[in-house]
Write an enzyme that holds these catalytic residues in place. Structure first.
Site, short mmCIF file in Angstrom:
data_model
loop_
_atom_site.label_atom_id
_atom_site.label_comp_id
_atom_site.label_asym_id
_atom_site.label_seq_id
_atom_site.Cartn_x
_atom_site.Cartn_y
_atom_site.Cartn_z
N ARG A 1 36.19 40.94 20.77
CA ARG A 1 37.22 40.18 20.06
C ARG A 1 36.65 39.07 19.16
NH1 ARG A 1 38.90 44.12 21.70
NH2 ARG A 1 40.89 44.54 22.73
N SER B 1 48.21 41.83 22.75
CA SER B 1 47.62 41.04 23.83
C SER B 1 47.46 39.58 23.41
CB SER B 1 46.26 41.60 24.22
OG SER B 1 46.39 42.91 24.72
N GLU C 1 43.79 34.97 22.34
CA GLU C 1 43.20 35.87 21.35
C GLU C 1 43.86 35.67 20.00
OE1 GLU C 1 43.45 40.66 20.79
OE2 GLU C 1 42.82 39.94 22.76
#
Length: 282
Positions: free
Chosen positions: A157, A207, A278
């Site tokens: 990520r 997410s 995130e």
């Protein structure tokens, strides 16, 4: 540009925010002109990983790539792709050309530029697996620079571009693998069925949190605490997936941020695990 343009269609949470300065460049020169006229900019792809925290933005110029900065060209098993191209469009185009490598992302509502910054991943694959090079614009020097894959640091990520200030991704080159359409379609169908059964269909940015170092999925912890379905305003922890927040209609960015903070506090209290978002807050 006009007075206060709605950003609702440019973020997948469908937060109803508005901005005074919104631009849709078609080429590098138009982009440079925008950069020269504004001190504070935010480059937006499909808005699939962002949270608008305010209703009105007067001090930020939003540069949106998905409307006009979105062409690509496939020659043999290579593709040259502008930052505003949607992963879904690229995935279907490569499928039609019997090329494999990006089909994992066909249901990810992100642009190529945003995916490269975050090193988007899905079902065990990462976007950088197929990348040959990435071309950026340095906003300070106004110079265009190409990074070969070997010079790009990336991991879970993140990519080097996430931490580089004052840059904008312009395009990327990809290298794919030839496979039969039947084999690629089998993977597409598998991803579609998994998404339908496991992921919500309401407006969401996917997410919310990075996977913690403890390697226990956030969704599992949220479910164990009985928090699925918890709601603040119209922001709700998805009843389908504990790691995802959905907008039930009129959620504000603040509703979503308050719910994120609630989840973080609960996980810290019960598991002694600190979660990290995130998604990007604007």
């Amino acid at each position: 540009m006009s007075e206060y343009i709605s950003l609702e269609q440019y973020n997948t949470y469908r937060i109803k925010s508005f901005a005074k300065y919104v631009y849709f460049p078609t080429n590098n020169q138009e982009l440079l002109d925008i950069v020269n006229n504004h001190n504070k900019l935010f480059f937006l792809g499909n808005g699939s990983n962002v949270i608008f925290s305010k209703e009105y933005y007067d001090d930020v110029a939003f540069v949106i790539f998905t409307k006009k900065f979105n062409s690509f060209n496939i020659i043999d098993n290579y593709a040259s792709v502008q930052a505003g191209v949607l992963l879904q469009d690229l995935a279907f185009a490569t499928y039609n050309a019997s090329l494999s490598g990006i089909e994992t992302f066909y249901d990810v509502p992100a642009s190529v530029g945003g995916a490269l910054i975050m090193n988007a991943g899905a079902y065990g694959d990462e976007i950088y697996t197929c990348v040959k090079s990435v071309t950026i614009l340095d906003l300070n020097t106004k110079q265009i620079k190409k990074y070969l894959k070997k010079d790009i640091e990336y991991g879970y990520r993140y990519s080097i571009f996430k931490y580089m200030k004052d840059i904008c991704i312009l395009s990327a080159e990809f290298e794919f693998e030839y496979k039969s359409k039947q084999e690629i379609k089998a993977k597409l169908d598998d991803i579609y069925s998994r998404r339908l059964s496991n992921l919500p269909q309401k407006p969401t940015a996917g997410s919310v949190f990075k996977r913690p170092q403890a390697n226990m999925p956030v969704g599992i912890m949220v479910e164990q605490l009985g928090l699925k379905g918890k709601q603040i305003g119209d922001a709700q922890i998805s009843p389908k997936h504990g790691g995802i927040i959905v907008n039930n209609g009129n959620a504000t960015g603040q509703n979503i941020l308050d719910l994120i903070e609630f989840i973080k506090q609960q996980i810290l209290e019960h598991y002694n695990i600190e979660l990290h978002e995130e998604q990007i807050v604007i």
